[in-house]
Design a protein around this motif. Structure first.
Motif, mmCIF file in Angstrom:
data_model
loop_
_atom_site.group_PDB
_atom_site.id
_atom_site.type_symbol
_atom_site.label_atom_id
_atom_site.label_comp_id
_atom_site.label_asym_id
_atom_site.label_seq_id
_atom_site.Cartn_x
_atom_site.Cartn_y
_atom_site.Cartn_z
ATOM 1 N N GLY A 34 52.800 35.407 44.717
ATOM 2 C CA GLY A 34 53.335 35.621 46.062
ATOM 3 C C GLY A 34 52.401 36.345 47.004
ATOM 4 N N ILE A 35 51.110 36.361 46.662
ATOM 5 C CA ILE A 35 50.118 37.000 47.543
ATOM 6 C C ILE A 35 49.542 35.922 48.459
ATOM 7 N N PHE A 36 49.724 36.095 49.761
ATOM 8 C CA PHE A 36 49.310 35.071 50.729
ATOM 9 C C PHE A 36 47.887 35.323 51.184
ATOM 10 N N LEU A 37 47.006 34.338 50.914
ATOM 11 C CA LEU A 37 45.626 34.362 51.400
ATOM 12 C C LEU A 37 45.498 33.313 52.502
ATOM 13 N N TRP A 38 44.807 33.642 53.586
ATOM 14 C CA TRP A 38 44.602 32.653 54.649
ATOM 15 C C TRP A 38 43.161 32.707 55.144
ATOM 16 N N ASP A 39 42.830 31.683 55.940
ATOM 17 C CA ASP A 39 41.453 31.514 56.445
ATOM 18 C C ASP A 39 40.439 31.570 55.298
ATOM 19 N N ILE A 40 40.738 30.806 54.223
ATOM 20 C CA ILE A 40 39.840 30.771 53.062
ATOM 21 C C ILE A 40 38.645 29.883 53.398
ATOM 22 N N ARG A 42 34.765 28.709 51.843
ATOM 23 C CA ARG A 42 33.819 28.744 50.729
ATOM 24 C C ARG A 42 32.425 29.026 51.278
ATOM 25 N N LEU A 43 31.818 30.099 50.786
ATOM 26 C CA LEU A 43 30.479 30.471 51.213
ATOM 27 C C LEU A 43 29.420 29.737 50.406
ATOM 28 N N ASN A 44 29.631 29.648 49.109
ATOM 29 C CA ASN A 44 28.769 28.862 48.218
ATOM 30 C C ASN A 44 29.580 28.541 46.958
ATOM 31 N N ASN A 45 28.916 28.074 45.908
ATOM 32 C CA ASN A 45 29.630 27.683 44.678
ATOM 33 C C ASN A 45 30.262 28.862 43.966
ATOM 34 N N HIS A 46 29.819 30.064 44.237
ATOM 35 C CA HIS A 46 30.317 31.230 43.505
ATOM 36 C C HIS A 46 30.865 32.300 44.442
ATOM 37 N N ALA A 47 31.195 31.955 45.674
ATOM 38 C CA ALA A 47 31.702 32.965 46.613
ATOM 39 C C ALA A 47 32.595 32.314 47.662
ATOM 40 N N ILE A 48 33.692 32.982 47.979
ATOM 41 C CA ILE A 48 34.582 32.563 49.053
ATOM 42 C C ILE A 48 34.905 33.785 49.899
ATOM 43 N N GLN A 49 35.427 33.527 51.106
ATOM 44 C CA GLN A 49 35.891 34.592 51.993
ATOM 45 C C GLN A 49 37.311 34.274 52.404
ATOM 46 N N ALA A 50 38.181 35.271 52.363
ATOM 47 C CA ALA A 50 39.591 35.066 52.691
ATOM 48 C C ALA A 50 40.156 36.342 53.289
ATOM 49 N N LYS A 51 41.304 36.205 53.951
ATOM 50 C CA LYS A 51 41.985 37.339 54.558
ATOM 51 C C LYS A 51 43.295 37.597 53.818
ATOM 52 N N VAL A 52 43.667 38.880 53.699
ATOM 53 C CA VAL A 52 44.895 39.261 52.987
ATOM 54 C C VAL A 52 45.417 40.559 53.589
ATOM 55 N N ARG A 53 46.735 40.745 53.511
ATOM 56 C CA ARG A 53 47.320 41.973 54.032
ATOM 57 C C ARG A 53 46.866 43.165 53.205
ATOM 58 N N ILE A 54 46.758 44.339 53.849
ATOM 59 C CA ILE A 54 46.234 45.526 53.187
ATOM 60 C C ILE A 54 47.119 45.950 52.017
ATOM 61 N N SER A 55 48.417 45.678 52.112
ATOM 62 C CA SER A 55 49.335 46.091 51.035
ATOM 63 C C SER A 55 49.160 45.260 49.766
ATOM 64 N N GLU A 56 48.459 44.137 49.869
ATOM 65 C CA GLU A 56 48.316 43.256 48.712
ATOM 66 C C GLU A 56 46.917 43.310 48.109
ATOM 67 N N VAL A 57 46.087 44.248 48.572
ATOM 68 C CA VAL A 57 44.740 44.372 48.015
ATOM 69 C C VAL A 57 44.787 44.911 46.583
ATOM 70 N N ARG A 58 45.673 45.916 46.311
ATOM 71 C CA ARG A 58 45.743 46.522 44.977
ATOM 72 C C ARG A 58 46.138 45.497 43.915
ATOM 73 N N PRO A 59 47.191 44.656 44.134
ATOM 74 C CA PRO A 59 47.511 43.645 43.103
ATOM 75 C C PRO A 59 46.366 42.666 42.868
ATOM 76 N N LEU A 60 45.520 42.437 43.871
ATOM 77 C CA LEU A 60 44.417 41.502 43.692
ATOM 78 C C LEU A 60 43.368 42.042 42.717
ATOM 79 N N ARG A 61 43.294 43.377 42.564
ATOM 80 C CA ARG A 61 42.312 43.935 41.643
ATOM 81 C C ARG A 61 42.604 43.501 40.210
ATOM 82 N N HIS A 62 43.893 43.462 39.838
ATOM 83 C CA HIS A 62 44.279 43.020 38.498
ATOM 84 C C HIS A 62 43.936 41.538 38.303
ATOM 85 N N ILE A 63 44.181 40.728 39.357
ATOM 86 C CA ILE A 63 43.868 39.300 39.264
ATOM 87 C C ILE A 63 42.364 39.103 39.126
ATOM 88 N N ALA A 64 41.574 39.882 39.879
ATOM 89 C CA ALA A 64 40.126 39.757 39.800
ATOM 90 C C ALA A 64 39.623 40.122 38.405
#
Length: 422
Positions: A34-40, A42-64
């Motif tokens: 349920g974490i919404f990423l937008w404006d994704i 792709r920078l290259n084969n191993h990097a992307i750029q995306a935007k996310v709300r500040i409250s959902e940055v902490r849960p993304l650390r576990h996913i990473a």
């Protein structure tokens, strides 16, 4: 989607750069939780750029950590970050607030008064009457009675047919329409018809006066075509006595009559026009896209309230409007509000070729020539001539020559002296 973005702007969001071998898995796990990423992007084969709300940055650390990825924050946006920056610059924030409040208060008053549409009347005279009705610099706009000022101007100046007042910001414009007095042409005195331009006479039609030229004559500007002076012979009374031998009959006497000459004099007149065109041209036009940046400057520091920091376009036209607080007792406040407008330009590089450049040069030559032709002129002949300078150049030059038949007569009054009567 738009609602989520607006909510993220209020609560704050960040732009992340995510690197790793399992970027698709990273995005899918975030969506699954349920974490919404937008404006994704792709920078290259191993990097992307995306935007996310500040409250959902902490849960993304576990996913990473689960996907073997890592990310870092490259940009922070939203109200919380803007408020934090303002707290760090309290003096600048206070100055900005004071500036906005002062600007709002000052915009509630009339500071400038303009007068347009006057011909015979003086703008100062209009402003004086408006001041008597209550319209003067420094007054509050809520005290301005537009209808009363308009009525006062019309009542005191009978030559004013209409008066209108428009209020735009701190500027008031008084628009005046004066009565046009129609004056009848009272010139009933004698007049010649003269040539308004050089030409070759083709037809002379005299309604009143004496023709001074005939068909086939060449005339110059200012030459009399139909004279307003006619002469009538004074015939003596018949004598019954024959003239003595060797005596010549008396020379005839004439009396002059002066009239306002009337008639039509048509002549052949020649005109020429010139046009040129480069074989290769660079042209600019606006695409219709534009961006506006609003900024507050306090001293040497500047804060961008909205819009880009610099022009987002490769080619553009930039215009800046700066508003400053008015000077008070020789004190200039170092606060200003500026609006920068960027309008995108599209550059066209055209290769006309020899035939295309010649056609465009002909069109431009005809446009210049038509501007010289009087209304009602009849074109009888037309000729094009390409100018060759003898040098190799990326330019086509064309001259257009036309012949017209038109009435070249103009009325010119003249004064009569008493000694000219006989």
């Amino acid at each position: 989607m738009i609602r989520i973005k607006l909510l993220s702007l209020l609560t704050g969001y960040v732009s992340l750069m995510v690197q790793g071998e399992s970027l698709e898995k990273f995005v899918n796990m975030a969506a699954g939780r349920g974490i919404f990423l937008w404006d994704i992007v792709r920078l290259n084969n191993h990097a992307i750029q995306a935007k996310v709300r500040i409250s959902e940055v902490r849960p993304l650390r576990h996913i990473a950590k689960t996907t073997g990825s890592r990310f870092k924050i490259v940009e922070r946006r939203g109200l919380p970050f803007f408020s934090h920056r303002l707290r760090q610059r309290k003096l600048l924030a206070i100055g900005a607030v004071v500036f906005l409040v002062t600007l709002y208060l000052l915009s509630s008053f009339v500071w400038f008064i303009d007068v347009t549409g006057t011909d015979k009347l003086s703008p100062q005279q209009i402003k004086g009457i408006a001041s008597q009705a209550g319209l003067r610099p420094g007054m509050a706009k809520w005290n301005l009675d537009v209808k009363a000022v308009e009525k006062e101007i019309r009542d005191q100046l009978p030559s004013v047919a209409w008066a209108g007042i428009t209020v735009e910001g701190t500027r008031v414009t008084i628009e005046i329409a004066e009565r046009k007095l129609v004056t009848e042409d009272v010139n009933k005195g004698p007049a010649h018809i003269i040539a308004g331009k050089a030409g070759l006479i083709k037809e002379v039609l005299v309604l009143k006066g004496q023709a001074m030229v005939k068909e086939g004559d060449t005339v110059l500007p200012g030459q009399v075509l139909i004279s307003g002076e006619t002469q009538e012979e004074i015939k003596p009374e018949p004598s019954t006595q024959p003239l003595p031998e060797g005596q010549e009959p008396p020379e005839p006497k004439y009396i002059s009559h002066f009239v306002q000459a009337k008639g039509i004099v048509r002549a052949r007149v020649w005109y020429e026009g010139y046009g040129e065109c480069l074989l290769r041209e660079t042209m600019e036009e606006f695409s219709g896209q534009e961006k506006t940046s609003v900024r507050i400057k306090f001293g040497s520091k500047e804060i961008i309230i909205s819009g880009p920091k610099s022009s987002p376009y490769q080619h553009d036209e930039t215009k800046q409007l700066v508003k400053r607080l008015p000077q008070w007792r020789n004190i200039q406040f170092p606060v200003e509000l500026s609006t920068v407008r960027y309008r995108e330009k599209i550059i066209h590089r055209l290769n006309h070729g020899s035939a295309g450049a010649k056609k465009i040069a002909e069109q431009r030559a005809m446009e210049e020539l038509r501007a010289k032709l009087p209304e009602g002129a009849k074109i009888t002949q037309q000729r094009l001539e390409e100018i060759n300078t003898g040098r190799l150049e990326e330019l086509v030059r064309i001259k257009v020559f036309v012949e017209t038949v038109e009435d070249i007569g103009q009325t010119k009054p003249f004064k009569v002296n008493e000694e000219d009567m006989y």
